[in-house]
Design an enzyme around this catalytic site. Structure first.
Site, PDB file in Angstrom:
ATOM      1  CD  GLN A   1     -56.499 -48.200 107.198  1.00 46.04           C
ATOM      2  OE1 GLN A   1     -55.525 -48.589 106.565  1.00 46.04           O
ATOM      3  NE2 GLN A   1     -57.223 -47.149 106.837  1.00 46.04           N
TER       4      GLN A   1
ATOM      5  N   PRO B   1     -60.777 -41.376 108.422  1.00 47.36           N
ATOM      6  CG  PRO B   1     -59.183 -39.890 109.310  1.00 47.36           C
ATOM      7  CD  PRO B   1     -59.670 -41.318 109.388  1.00 47.36           C
ATOM      8  CD  GLU B   2     -57.944 -43.804 105.568  1.00 42.24           C
ATOM      9  OE1 GLU B   2     -57.089 -44.618 105.890  1.00 42.24           O
ATOM     10  OE2 GLU B   2     -58.953 -43.586 106.252  1.00 42.24           O
ATOM     11  CB  ILE B   3     -63.494 -39.874 102.369  1.00 45.63           C
ATOM     12  CG1 ILE B   3     -64.143 -39.590 101.019  1.00 45.63           C
ATOM     13  CG2 ILE B   3     -64.216 -39.216 103.543  1.00 45.63           C
ATOM     14  CD1 ILE B   3     -65.458 -40.329 100.808  1.00 45.63           C
TER      15      ILE B   3
END
Length: 254
Positions: A113, A132-134
């Site tokens: 980001q 890859p936040e999820i």
């Protein structure tokens, strides 16, 4: 103890280096505070006509949030954490001089980001990049919003929902990277590009950047507000703490 952020000026270009190589340049509170302040200071420096952001070491540009910090958060910690993160993104976006991300290694999550908040991105074929936040139990909100400026819904869905990192070659193919060069030429290419941009008329650059920023600000600001609500709900479920602690335990074993 070394500073988590280094700044070097080469004529009209400021090189900002995320300097936590032992943690893959992961973002913790000190680093995001320093980066926010640095962008605000450089943005008001008439002698700076372009900014290059890169990472220390050979492994990572920035691996994302420092999970040793966020794994211990509760719901009541989320708003303060994300308010600081959002100030960091805003400070990058609000620069009236061009900003170039020189991806010297993996760029994931918050690191990805940061790169998307820059105007241009330089990477190399073998690097890994993505959202890859999820996988950490967090909703993909700000990253998915920032990607709308560069990729279509299909690629956005794939990156946001799978959490898988893609190669630099693939990122270049779908529009997330502006330049694809060999690994050893990433910083050199970013510097040459920044020096070229720094020679352009500064008022025209400022006005162009302000107009381009205005086109995306409503969606960006809406995403920041949505992210706070979404991550509070995520933390209330307990999933982020569980996922982050599993990751940290696995890292210790490995």
């Amino acid at each position: 103890m070394h500073s988590p952020l280094d700044i070097e000026k080469r004529e009209a270009v400021a090189i900002v280096t995320l300097n936590r190589p032992e943690s893959l340049n992961a973002i913790n509170r000190e680093l995001r505070t320093r980066l926010t302040g640095a962008m605000q200071t450089l943005g008001s420096d008439d002698g700076v006509r372009a900014v290059v952001i890169t990472g220390a070491g050979e492994r990572a540009f920035c691996s994302g949030q420092d999970l040793t910090e966020t794994a211990g958060y509760d719901v009541e910690d989320v708003e303060a954490w994300l308010t600081e993160n959002h100030a960091m993104y805003r400070a990058l976006r609000n620069l009236d001089v061009p900003a170039i991300a020189a991806f010297n290694g993996v760029a994931a999550g918050a690191g990805f980001q940061i790169g998307l908040c820059c105007d241009l991105r330089v990477g190399y074929p073998e690097m890994k990049i993505g959202q890859p936040e999820i996988k950490a139990g967090l909703a993909s909100i700000v990253g998915s919003q920032l990607m709308t400026a560069y990729v279509g819904v299909g690629h956005n869905l794939e990156l946001s929902l799978t959490g898988e990192l893609i190669s630099g070659s693939r990122a270049y193919e779908i529009g997330l990277l502006n330049r694809l060069v060999s690994r050893e030429k990433v910083l050199e290419t970013a510097l040459a590009l920044s020096q070229s941009l720094a020679r352009l008329p500064p008022t025209a650059m400022r006005l162009t950047k302000q107009r381009l920023r205005a086109l995306t600000d409503p969606g960006f600001e809406a995403a920041l507000a949505a992210a706070i609500a979404a991550q509070k709900a995520a933390y209330a479920s307990g999933e982020p703490r569980q996922a982050m602690r599993r990751f940290l335990e696995k890292r210790k074993r490995d």
